[in-house]
Design a protein around this motif. Sequence first.
Motif, PDB file in Angstrom:
ATOM      1  N   THR A 114      12.492  -8.298 -10.563  1.00 26.73           N
ATOM      2  CA  THR A 114      12.122  -7.197  -9.672  1.00 26.73           C
ATOM      3  C   THR A 114      11.127  -6.269 -10.356  1.00 26.73           C
ATOM      4  OG1 THR A 114      14.284  -7.302  -8.597  1.00 26.73           O
ATOM      5  CG2 THR A 114      13.005  -5.300  -8.266  1.00 26.73           C
ATOM      6  N   LEU A 115      11.357  -5.985 -11.635  1.00 28.27           N
ATOM      7  CA  LEU A 115      10.405  -5.159 -12.379  1.00 28.27           C
ATOM      8  C   LEU A 115       9.049  -5.854 -12.457  1.00 28.27           C
ATOM      9  CD1 LEU A 115       9.863  -2.634 -14.152  1.00 28.27           C
ATOM     10  CD2 LEU A 115      10.494  -4.040 -16.127  1.00 28.27           C
ATOM     11  N   ALA A 116       9.054  -7.159 -12.720  1.00 26.28           N
ATOM     12  CA  ALA A 116       7.802  -7.916 -12.817  1.00 26.28           C
ATOM     13  C   ALA A 116       7.048  -7.898 -11.488  1.00 26.28           C
ATOM     14  CB  ALA A 116       8.086  -9.352 -13.249  1.00 26.28           C
ATOM     15  N   ARG A 117       7.782  -8.013 -10.376  1.00 30.94           N
ATOM     16  CA  ARG A 117       7.139  -7.985  -9.058  1.00 30.94           C
ATOM     17  C   ARG A 117       6.497  -6.619  -8.809  1.00 30.94           C
ATOM     18  NH1 ARG A 117       8.093 -11.051  -4.320  1.00 30.94           N
ATOM     19  NH2 ARG A 117       8.761 -12.646  -5.800  1.00 30.94           N
ATOM     20  N   GLY A 118       7.206  -5.556  -9.171  1.00 30.46           N
ATOM     21  CA  GLY A 118       6.645  -4.221  -9.013  1.00 30.46           C
ATOM     22  C   GLY A 118       5.426  -4.009  -9.895  1.00 30.46           C
ATOM     23  N   ASN A 119       5.479  -4.527 -11.114  1.00 32.28           N
ATOM     24  CA  ASN A 119       4.362  -4.408 -12.036  1.00 32.28           C
ATOM     25  C   ASN A 119       3.142  -5.165 -11.512  1.00 32.28           C
ATOM     26  OD1 ASN A 119       3.175  -3.750 -14.724  1.00 32.28           O
ATOM     27  ND2 ASN A 119       3.249  -5.977 -14.977  1.00 32.28           N
ATOM     28  N   ALA A 120       3.376  -6.337 -10.935  1.00 31.14           N
ATOM     29  CA  ALA A 120       2.279  -7.117 -10.352  1.00 31.14           C
ATOM     30  C   ALA A 120       1.669  -6.385  -9.169  1.00 31.14           C
ATOM     31  CB  ALA A 120       2.780  -8.496  -9.927  1.00 31.14           C
ATOM     32  N   GLU A 121       2.510  -5.779  -8.333  1.00 31.24           N
ATOM     33  CA  GLU A 121       2.013  -5.035  -7.182  1.00 31.24           C
ATOM     34  C   GLU A 121       1.167  -3.844  -7.632  1.00 31.24           C
ATOM     35  OE1 GLU A 121       1.218  -4.397  -3.302  1.00 31.24           O
ATOM     36  OE2 GLU A 121       2.478  -6.039  -4.046  1.00 31.24           O
TER      37      GLU A 121
ATOM     38  N   ASN B  84       6.709   5.981  -7.228  1.00 29.78           N
ATOM     39  CA  ASN B  84       6.098   5.322  -6.069  1.00 29.78           C
ATOM     40  C   ASN B  84       4.751   4.707  -6.422  1.00 29.78           C
ATOM     41  OD1 ASN B  84       8.243   6.018  -4.383  1.00 29.78           O
ATOM     42  ND2 ASN B  84       7.319   7.963  -3.772  1.00 29.78           N
ATOM     43  N   ALA B  85       3.922   5.449  -7.136  1.00 33.16           N
ATOM     44  CA  ALA B  85       2.587   4.954  -7.479  1.00 33.16           C
ATOM     45  C   ALA B  85       2.651   3.763  -8.415  1.00 33.16           C
ATOM     46  CB  ALA B  85       1.764   6.072  -8.107  1.00 33.16           C
ATOM     47  N   LEU B  86       3.598   3.789  -9.345  1.00 32.94           N
ATOM     48  CA  LEU B  86       3.697   2.744 -10.359  1.00 32.94           C
ATOM     49  C   LEU B  86       4.577   1.581  -9.908  1.00 32.94           C
ATOM     50  CD1 LEU B  86       4.102   5.173 -13.382  1.00 32.94           C
ATOM     51  CD2 LEU B  86       2.059   3.877 -12.758  1.00 32.94           C
ATOM     52  N   ARG B  87       5.129   1.687  -8.692  1.00 34.36           N
ATOM     53  CA  ARG B  87       5.972   0.633  -8.103  1.00 34.36           C
ATOM     54  C   ARG B  87       7.213   0.361  -8.963  1.00 34.36           C
ATOM     55  NH1 ARG B  87       2.000   1.957  -5.354  1.00 34.36           N
ATOM     56  NH2 ARG B  87       0.890   0.543  -3.924  1.00 34.36           N
ATOM     57  N   PHE B  88       7.789   1.424  -9.529  1.00 31.07           N
ATOM     58  CA  PHE B  88       9.012   1.267 -10.310  1.00 31.07           C
ATOM     59  C   PHE B  88      10.182   0.994  -9.365  1.00 31.07           C
ATOM     60  CE2 PHE B  88       7.452   4.171 -13.991  1.00 31.07           C
ATOM     61  CZ  PHE B  88       6.733   3.116 -14.510  1.00 31.07           C
ATOM     62  N   PRO B  89      10.908  -0.118  -9.544  1.00 32.65           N
ATOM     63  CA  PRO B  89      12.006  -0.451  -8.634  1.00 32.65           C
ATOM     64  C   PRO B  89      13.318   0.228  -8.994  1.00 32.65           C
ATOM     65  CG  PRO B  89      11.713  -2.216 -10.215  1.00 32.65           C
ATOM     66  CD  PRO B  89      10.648  -1.189 -10.521  1.00 32.65           C
ATOM     67  N   TYR B  90      13.403   0.806 -10.184  1.00 32.73           N
ATOM     68  CA  TYR B  90      14.635   1.437 -10.642  1.00 32.73           C
ATOM     69  C   TYR B  90      14.324   2.808 -11.216  1.00 32.73           C
ATOM     70  CZ  TYR B  90      15.975  -3.473 -10.525  1.00 32.73           C
ATOM     71  OH  TYR B  90      16.182  -4.769 -10.130  1.00 32.73           O
ATOM     72  N   ASP B  91      15.389   3.561 -11.490  1.00 31.02           N
ATOM     73  CA  ASP B  91      15.244   4.880 -12.083  1.00 31.02           C
ATOM     74  C   ASP B  91      16.122   4.955 -13.323  1.00 31.02           C
ATOM     75  OD1 ASP B  91      14.408   7.469 -12.441  1.00 31.02           O
ATOM     76  OD2 ASP B  91      15.860   8.330 -11.037  1.00 31.02           O
ATOM     77  N   GLY B  92      15.789   5.885 -14.200  1.00 30.05           N
ATOM     78  CA  GLY B  92      16.642   6.151 -15.348  1.00 30.05           C
ATOM     79  C   GLY B  92      16.830   4.960 -16.258  1.00 30.05           C
ATOM     80  N   GLU B  93      18.047   4.820 -16.769  1.00 34.55           N
ATOM     81  CA  GLU B  93      18.336   3.783 -17.756  1.00 34.55           C
ATOM     82  C   GLU B  93      18.071   2.366 -17.262  1.00 34.55           C
ATOM     83  OE1 GLU B  93      21.326   4.889 -21.235  1.00 34.55           O
ATOM     84  OE2 GLU B  93      22.331   4.769 -19.288  1.00 34.55           O
TER      85      GLU B  93
END
Length: 449
Positions: free
Chosen positions: A61-68, A114-123
């Motif tokens: 999920t992080l990789a997908r957000g990073n690609a987006e 939102n801008a960086l497409r981070f799928p999670y927050d915090g830890e």
Amino acid sequence: MAPTRRRVLALSSALAAGTLLSGCLSSSGSPASDGSENDPGTLTGTEKSNPVSTDETAIETLARGNAEFGLTLLSSLAEEYPKENQFLSPLSASVVLAMTYAGARGETRDGMANALRFPYDGEPLHAAFGETAERLETTAERADTEEKQGTPFQLTTANAIWGQEDYPWREDFLTTLRTYYDAGLHVCDFEGHADDATETINAWVADRTDGKISNLLPKTTLDARTRLVLTNAIYFRATWASTFPEANTKRRPFTALDGTESKVPMMAQSDSFPYAAVDGHRLIALPYVGDEVEMVVLLPREGTFEEFAASLSADRLATLLGEMERTDGSISLPKFSLESSLDLGATLSDLGMSRAFSPTADFSGMADTEETGENLSIDSVLQKCVIDVDENGTEAAAATAVEVGVTSAPMNPFEITVNRPFLFLIRHEPTDTVLFLGRVVDAAAGRSE
């Protein structure tokens, strides 16, 4: 009179490890180090320990957000500079901005996410970044066991923090960066010796980019108002799993986006590759030694490059990649070298993190702003990238600076000739992490041959 403005810098650079010049000290008073076991200035307690469980879904999920994020950034840059080649490292930018994000609060934090497409927050977010880095390192260790001539594969990462002495940094901010990014705090005297600090940090970047990126910080960048520099380094150098015979390289035509034709060195080979043809758009993956990292070349249907590039999302990319099957065929690909110097501030602001650039930004999670009476906000985000692709493989580097200021259907066999504008990405296949991303609209630009 007290300075009206101070700066916090976050740097991200791509390439290897090395030694440092004097200029900044660790908390123990020794020269700033990179954390290697042979460095006398190594900080204690900097080992990553990822206390949060990170499963495969979180990594993907992080990789997908990073690609987006990367594809959106590339598309925005293409709108501004449509006839120029572009090259960037979405991972490099994401890592250093995630480190900066750890100190953001309120609407500033929400806008960055939102801008960086981070799928999670915090830890969970920071743990996913930490686990991704560890898996990249494991890939490098495995590839290093391959018995090939020369240096077949290198992929290294490193992080560090360079902070003004006696500044009230928040312990939980420092702990987060130490725990998940292996980034220890090195004390600097920016107020009294900014030039020495500049020299030290530039040396750190140059060493970790094998000299590819030097003088990232101009002499006037750091001064008595500087308060923090965060650095991330990635070095990538890899040999193709199937190299291109040099004898096959011939000068052949390449038609640029503007219609001009130039003859460029075109490599060629025949083998079995992951390949797909979907609606006339063609993809081919060229694996590097170890078969865990690959370059994917996307050649849109003729006459549709701009439309295809503008509409390419992470979901569509994943669908296209899923269509690839190993197929016998041949490929002709230009040798190319790219260099990019990007100012990403306006683009990131347009993508939704404008609050982080405004006087109302909230980075109080970095330091005790009530004690300092200062308010932190991002002034600029700069990235420099280089890549060289030839018959043997690929070498790439990226450096990103975040400046925060204080204010009061397949063919079989196939034949693919990449003789017109194309997109490419370098990804870590086990995690789908996009390390580098680019578009080549003129293969003749930037080469001396």
